[in-house]
Motif scaffolding. Sequence first.
Motif, short mmCIF file in Angstrom:
data_model
loop_
_atom_site.label_atom_id
_atom_site.label_comp_id
_atom_site.label_asym_id
_atom_site.label_seq_id
_atom_site.Cartn_x
_atom_site.Cartn_y
_atom_site.Cartn_z
N ASP A 122 -5.96 3.25 2.77
CA ASP A 122 -5.57 2.39 1.65
C ASP A 122 -6.02 0.95 1.88
O ASP A 122 -6.10 0.16 0.92
CB ASP A 122 -4.05 2.41 1.48
CG ASP A 122 -3.57 3.68 0.81
OD1 ASP A 122 -4.41 4.44 0.30
OD2 ASP A 122 -2.35 3.93 0.82
N SER B 41 -8.61 7.99 -2.43
CA SER B 41 -7.72 8.93 -1.76
C SER B 41 -8.01 10.38 -2.14
O SER B 41 -7.62 11.30 -1.43
CB SER B 41 -6.27 8.60 -2.08
OG SER B 41 -6.03 8.66 -3.48
N ARG C 263 0.85 -1.19 0.00
CA ARG C 263 0.00 0.00 0.00
C ARG C 263 0.88 1.24 0.00
O ARG C 263 1.81 1.37 -0.78
CB ARG C 263 -0.97 -0.02 1.19
CG ARG C 263 -1.78 -1.28 1.33
CD ARG C 263 -2.76 -1.48 0.20
NE ARG C 263 -3.57 -2.68 0.41
CZ ARG C 263 -4.56 -3.05 -0.38
NH1 ARG C 263 -4.85 -2.34 -1.44
NH2 ARG C 263 -5.24 -4.15 -0.11
N SER C 264 0.60 2.18 0.92
CA SER C 264 1.40 3.42 1.00
C SER C 264 2.38 3.40 2.16
O SER C 264 2.94 4.45 2.52
CB SER C 264 0.47 4.63 1.14
OG SER C 264 -0.36 4.49 2.28
#
Length: 357
Positions: A255, A261, A217-218
């Motif tokens: 996420d 987002s 993910r982030s």
Amino acid sequence: MNPFSSRRQHPHGLGSVVGFLLALLLPFSEPAHAQENLQKLAQTGMKFLSVSVDPRAAALGDAVTAMEGDVTSLYYNPSGMALQQHALTFMAAQVTWIADIRYNNLGFSLRPFGGRLGVFGFTLTAVDYGHIKTTVRANNEQGFERLPDIRPTALALGIGYARALTDRFAIGGHIKWVHQDLGNSVTQRTGNGYLLQENTLGVLAFDFGMRYQTGFRSLTFAVAARNFAEEVVYEEESFQLPLALRLGLAMNVLDLTNTPSSTHTLLLTIDAETPRDYDELIKVGAEYTFLNALSLRAGYMFPTDEQGINLGLGIRQQVGGLLLGLDYAYTDFGVFNESASLYGLSGVHRVAMRLSL
């Protein structure tokens, strides 16, 4: 859009991370082993370098080591500036610190040729400590004589560079000239008065760091070291700058859901900091952003004696090709609240304006 979606360079990026971490940690390992039973606290100078200058970072409890950013990243982890999306960013900020001390900060960063050459940044921090009354002992009715007031000042002027070496790995550095003037001191009495001596120091200091996108993910991992410098001396007393090593994690936890987002983000950050002159700190922060326009922030660090919770907000507005931003942060400083105020409101306050194009 995730600029780190590709995984082709993962093995190379991971090797770079390991090598860079070893380079960071080796300077700390030998002194720690040699003095493992010796605890040295409150033995650094030029502590103005430790004060958080950016309202967004302060509102998050300074847990921003793993965050992407712009020129303000130079104050925390220079590698974060590598992910700047705009060609030019300008920042002006002020901190109303305890004891009515004022920090004034300016910075701008350039991303020429679409970032192919990296990102260049320039910073300026000027500290105004106000006027301080000075006296010297004397054989008179009062027991002292007044001398001219002194006005201590401090200044840090820096230039930084950051670049993404792969699609996941970025590095950055920041070199700054640090200067402090503590005013004149009395060395001896003369026939017509006193002999005064200037107390000024200047030294070069270095910050550097890295940032690594894990691919999950982030989730991002980062490490940074701030305020490397040689030892400096006032008269007979020597000291070092407030060196600190930071490790950080950051992630938009939304996420893990199907939330777009562009509508909502909830950034969670955590830092572990090992300073030279006080106990280790854990810093945590959270930032909720709606429509990339309004952000609400909160942060906390522990252990601390008086500093409490940090709160803040940010506003972003696109006007043609110009992105305008305004940030504010409030820090509860316990018994020191009354010695710091903004328009009559007690506590430590930070405000900043950003322009990006």
